[in-house]
Design a protein around this motif. Sequence first.
Motif, PDB file in Angstrom:
ATOM      1  N   GLU A  76     -32.028 -17.472  10.365  1.00 47.52           N
ATOM      2  CA  GLU A  76     -31.458 -17.682  11.689  1.00 47.52           C
ATOM      3  C   GLU A  76     -30.101 -17.006  11.847  1.00 47.52           C
ATOM      4  O   GLU A  76     -29.697 -16.632  12.946  1.00 47.52           O
ATOM      5  CB  GLU A  76     -31.314 -19.183  11.977  1.00 47.52           C
ATOM      6  N   ASN A  77     -29.367 -16.857  10.731  1.00 47.24           N
ATOM      7  CA  ASN A  77     -28.044 -16.225  10.810  1.00 47.24           C
ATOM      8  C   ASN A  77     -28.100 -14.705  10.680  1.00 47.24           C
ATOM      9  O   ASN A  77     -27.065 -14.041  10.581  1.00 47.24           O
ATOM     10  CB  ASN A  77     -27.109 -16.811   9.744  1.00 47.24           C
ATOM     11  N   GLY A  78     -29.334 -14.132  10.649  1.00 49.22           N
ATOM     12  CA  GLY A  78     -29.495 -12.687  10.607  1.00 49.22           C
ATOM     13  C   GLY A  78     -29.642 -12.093   9.219  1.00 49.22           C
ATOM     14  O   GLY A  78     -29.897 -10.899   9.084  1.00 49.22           O
ATOM     15  N   ARG A  79     -29.521 -12.893   8.199  1.00 47.55           N
ATOM     16  CA  ARG A  79     -29.640 -12.384   6.832  1.00 47.55           C
ATOM     17  C   ARG A  79     -31.100 -12.103   6.507  1.00 47.55           C
ATOM     18  O   ARG A  79     -31.967 -12.959   6.695  1.00 47.55           O
ATOM     19  CB  ARG A  79     -29.068 -13.396   5.846  1.00 47.55           C
ATOM     20  N   GLU A  80     -31.376 -10.889   6.011  1.00 49.54           N
ATOM     21  CA  GLU A  80     -32.741 -10.512   5.652  1.00 49.54           C
ATOM     22  C   GLU A  80     -33.055 -10.985   4.232  1.00 49.54           C
ATOM     23  O   GLU A  80     -32.255 -10.800   3.318  1.00 49.54           O
ATOM     24  CB  GLU A  80     -32.926  -9.001   5.772  1.00 49.54           C
ATOM     25  N   MET A  81     -34.225 -11.586   4.077  1.00 46.08           N
ATOM     26  CA  MET A  81     -34.610 -12.181   2.800  1.00 46.08           C
ATOM     27  C   MET A  81     -35.902 -11.563   2.285  1.00 46.08           C
ATOM     28  O   MET A  81     -36.783 -11.183   3.069  1.00 46.08           O
ATOM     29  CB  MET A  81     -34.798 -13.691   2.958  1.00 46.08           C
ATOM     30  N   GLU A  82     -36.011 -11.491   0.975  1.00 47.76           N
ATOM     31  CA  GLU A  82     -37.219 -10.996   0.317  1.00 47.76           C
ATOM     32  C   GLU A  82     -37.449 -11.837  -0.933  1.00 47.76           C
ATOM     33  O   GLU A  82     -36.573 -11.947  -1.788  1.00 47.76           O
ATOM     34  CB  GLU A  82     -37.047  -9.530  -0.067  1.00 47.76           C
ATOM     35  N   VAL A  83     -38.618 -12.448  -1.034  1.00 47.61           N
ATOM     36  CA  VAL A  83     -38.967 -13.282  -2.184  1.00 47.61           C
ATOM     37  C   VAL A  83     -40.223 -12.721  -2.825  1.00 47.61           C
ATOM     38  O   VAL A  83     -41.236 -12.505  -2.143  1.00 47.61           O
ATOM     39  CB  VAL A  83     -39.193 -14.750  -1.766  1.00 47.61           C
ATOM     40  N   LYS A  84     -40.154 -12.471  -4.147  1.00 49.41           N
ATOM     41  CA  LYS A  84     -41.291 -11.900  -4.873  1.00 49.41           C
ATOM     42  C   LYS A  84     -41.869 -12.926  -5.841  1.00 49.41           C
ATOM     43  O   LYS A  84     -41.147 -13.780  -6.366  1.00 49.41           O
ATOM     44  CB  LYS A  84     -40.848 -10.662  -5.664  1.00 49.41           C
ATOM     45  N   SER A  85     -43.160 -12.807  -6.074  1.00 48.14           N
ATOM     46  CA  SER A  85     -43.834 -13.671  -7.028  1.00 48.14           C
ATOM     47  C   SER A  85     -44.828 -12.843  -7.840  1.00 48.14           C
ATOM     48  O   SER A  85     -45.554 -12.004  -7.284  1.00 48.14           O
ATOM     49  CB  SER A  85     -44.562 -14.804  -6.308  1.00 48.14           C
ATOM     50  N   SER A  86     -44.849 -13.066  -9.131  1.00 55.06           N
ATOM     51  CA  SER A  86     -45.742 -12.328 -10.026  1.00 55.06           C
ATOM     52  C   SER A  86     -47.211 -12.536  -9.652  1.00 55.06           C
ATOM     53  O   SER A  86     -47.582 -13.574  -9.080  1.00 55.06           O
ATOM     54  CB  SER A  86     -45.514 -12.783 -11.465  1.00 55.06           C
ATOM     55  N   LEU A  94     -39.659 -20.158  -0.473  1.00 55.56           N
ATOM     56  CA  LEU A  94     -38.784 -19.430   0.437  1.00 55.56           C
ATOM     57  C   LEU A  94     -37.599 -20.339   0.777  1.00 55.56           C
ATOM     58  O   LEU A  94     -37.794 -21.500   1.132  1.00 55.56           O
ATOM     59  CB  LEU A  94     -39.528 -19.047   1.719  1.00 55.56           C
ATOM     60  N   GLU A  95     -36.380 -19.812   0.680  1.00 53.02           N
ATOM     61  CA  GLU A  95     -35.183 -20.633   0.858  1.00 53.02           C
ATOM     62  C   GLU A  95     -34.253 -20.037   1.908  1.00 53.02           C
ATOM     63  O   GLU A  95     -34.444 -18.925   2.375  1.00 53.02           O
ATOM     64  CB  GLU A  95     -34.434 -20.771  -0.469  1.00 53.02           C
ATOM     65  N   GLY A  96     -33.231 -20.808   2.244  1.00 53.18           N
ATOM     66  CA  GLY A  96     -32.167 -20.306   3.091  1.00 53.18           C
ATOM     67  C   GLY A  96     -32.257 -20.681   4.550  1.00 53.18           C
ATOM     68  O   GLY A  96     -31.389 -20.304   5.343  1.00 53.18           O
ATOM     69  N   PHE A  97     -33.266 -21.421   4.955  1.00 48.45           N
ATOM     70  CA  PHE A  97     -33.454 -21.756   6.365  1.00 48.45           C
ATOM     71  C   PHE A  97     -32.493 -22.867   6.792  1.00 48.45           C
ATOM     72  O   PHE A  97     -32.181 -23.776   6.018  1.00 48.45           O
ATOM     73  CB  PHE A  97     -34.881 -22.226   6.618  1.00 48.45           C
ATOM     74  N   TRP A 208     -26.342 -19.982   1.778  1.00 50.85           N
ATOM     75  CA  TRP A 208     -26.896 -18.958   2.674  1.00 50.85           C
ATOM     76  C   TRP A 208     -26.075 -18.859   3.963  1.00 50.85           C
ATOM     77  O   TRP A 208     -26.487 -18.218   4.911  1.00 50.85           O
ATOM     78  CB  TRP A 208     -28.353 -19.283   2.993  1.00 50.85           C
ATOM     79  N   LEU A 209     -24.944 -19.543   3.977  1.00 48.39           N
ATOM     80  CA  LEU A 209     -23.988 -19.517   5.092  1.00 48.39           C
ATOM     81  C   LEU A 209     -24.488 -20.252   6.326  1.00 48.39           C
ATOM     82  O   LEU A 209     -23.969 -20.039   7.428  1.00 48.39           O
ATOM     83  CB  LEU A 209     -23.576 -18.081   5.454  1.00 48.39           C
ATOM     84  N   ASN A 210     -25.487 -21.114   6.156  1.00 51.29           N
ATOM     85  CA  ASN A 210     -25.798 -22.064   7.222  1.00 51.29           C
ATOM     86  C   ASN A 210     -24.676 -23.095   7.262  1.00 51.29           C
ATOM     87  O   ASN A 210     -24.172 -23.514   6.214  1.00 51.29           O
ATOM     88  CB  ASN A 210     -27.133 -22.766   6.955  1.00 51.29           C
ATOM     89  N   VAL A 211     -24.275 -23.513   8.447  1.00 48.84           N
ATOM     90  CA  VAL A 211     -23.142 -24.418   8.572  1.00 48.84           C
ATOM     91  C   VAL A 211     -23.425 -25.471   9.635  1.00 48.84           C
ATOM     92  O   VAL A 211     -24.113 -25.206  10.635  1.00 48.84           O
ATOM     93  CB  VAL A 211     -21.853 -23.630   8.891  1.00 48.84           C
ATOM     94  N   THR A 212     -22.912 -26.669   9.427  1.00 51.80           N
ATOM     95  CA  THR A 212     -23.115 -27.770  10.360  1.00 51.80           C
ATOM     96  C   THR A 212     -22.089 -27.705  11.496  1.00 51.80           C
ATOM     97  O   THR A 212     -21.158 -26.889  11.472  1.00 51.80           O
ATOM     98  CB  THR A 212     -22.935 -29.120   9.647  1.00 51.80           C
ATOM     99  N   ASP A 213     -22.251 -28.595  12.459  1.00 56.61           N
ATOM    100  CA  ASP A 213     -21.200 -28.811  13.442  1.00 56.61           C
ATOM    101  C   ASP A 213     -19.963 -29.356  12.733  1.00 56.61           C
ATOM    102  O   ASP A 213     -20.024 -29.822  11.592  1.00 56.61           O
ATOM    103  CB  ASP A 213     -21.662 -29.809  14.503  1.00 56.61           C
ATOM    104  N   THR A 214     -18.853 -29.322  13.426  1.00 57.55           N
ATOM    105  CA  THR A 214     -17.572 -29.699  12.828  1.00 57.55           C
ATOM    106  C   THR A 214     -17.196 -31.131  13.185  1.00 57.55           C
ATOM    107  O   THR A 214     -17.383 -31.580  14.318  1.00 57.55           O
ATOM    108  CB  THR A 214     -16.474 -28.738  13.308  1.00 57.55           C
TER     109      THR A 214
END
Length: 400
Positions: A76-86, A94-97, A208-214
């Motif tokens: 959601e913050n624009g960071r592109e993610m790639e997760v690989k598995s053997s 998958l993380e970072g949401f 992942w730089l997700n942040v809550t309200d203050t």
Amino acid sequence: MKKIVNYWFLFLGIFALIITTSCSEDTGHDPLEKNGNAPGEVSNIAIQNLSGKVRLTYTAPSDEDLLYIVAEYTLENGREMEVKSSYYSNTMLLEGFSGLSEITVNVYAVNRSEVKSQPVTITVKPKKAAIFAIKESLTAQTDFGGLRIRAQNPDTEDIAILVMQRNDQGDFEPIPNSIYTSASEIDQALRGFDTINQEFAIAVRDRWLNVTDTIFTQIKPLFEQLIPRAQFKGLKLSNDAKADYPVSNLFDGQTFWWWGSYFTSRTVDTENHLVTFDIGQITKLSRLHIWNFSEPIGGQQLYYYLGAMKQFRIWGANELNDGDLSGWTLLGEYEVVKPSGLPYAQENNDDLVAARDGADYEIPIDAPAVRYLRIQCLENWAGGEFMAVSEVQVFGNPNF
């Protein structure tokens, strides 16, 4: 001699030829195989939406040269993610949401020639990230010299609790001693503030730089001072452990040398290794700052060694008795943790940094004010009860 020289030059020539041939055949990082055909698609994808995460299970294609499965998505913050598995596995995490919206994920099979299959596009809707529950559990209360932050982090996520104040431009920015932790129970004091009303803004952020309200709050820190050691006096109660050094070594200003430290006898078999001292006046305590003795072993200082305290208690009272602990108030029980987790007698720089400047051992704010203190060693790093302490400082408010 001439033959030896000729053979030597022959050897050098062959060696150079081998090196040249090897270099000429270096193909860099290109795939070892050359299969331009795309593998089959991933199938039977099952989605498990978790807190800030998504677990996928799937069936990989049966291509013989399959190398791995990869999922690509944008947070959601624009960071592109790639997760690989053997290709040996049939699952990936998958993380970072943040968990505040639906996210499109493309899943590919990739062969040994790094050729991707056609994407299988899925939509995931993870639950809210852990930071939001942590923020809901968070409290900020006044404490000595600052504020105390408490929160619950049951999943032990790596988080930052950003404690902010206004800068010269009037904007909120994190203070240097904001909290960075993965502890399940967060209970930390931030000190060094003047005892006037202070405005704080607090938010929780993940890696992942997700942040809550203050959260905005006003805090008036409690007054705290270093209690002058000149008014301290060593005492000797009947059940204090035998020691070959005066109790006054605990508060003589020496934080390193053995002659300024305090040791109870290693040879004394006693139920309690206790030391007692008078801080001069009844004081509402905030913390004790303690330097454990560091043993000079093999050219280095070991702080988690021999009589350095590993588990101990602090007791307080306003009247002296014969030493029976039933007449004393337990102010706190503490465990010293070696950051590296290395075996006994092995320490690294993380351990040195954590120990060399001593550590704070906080007294609960609801504990009674006291004048007399006792330190009881329950276990040292050698597994016994004798103690080796370099220095003790006492902080609190005598004008409570």
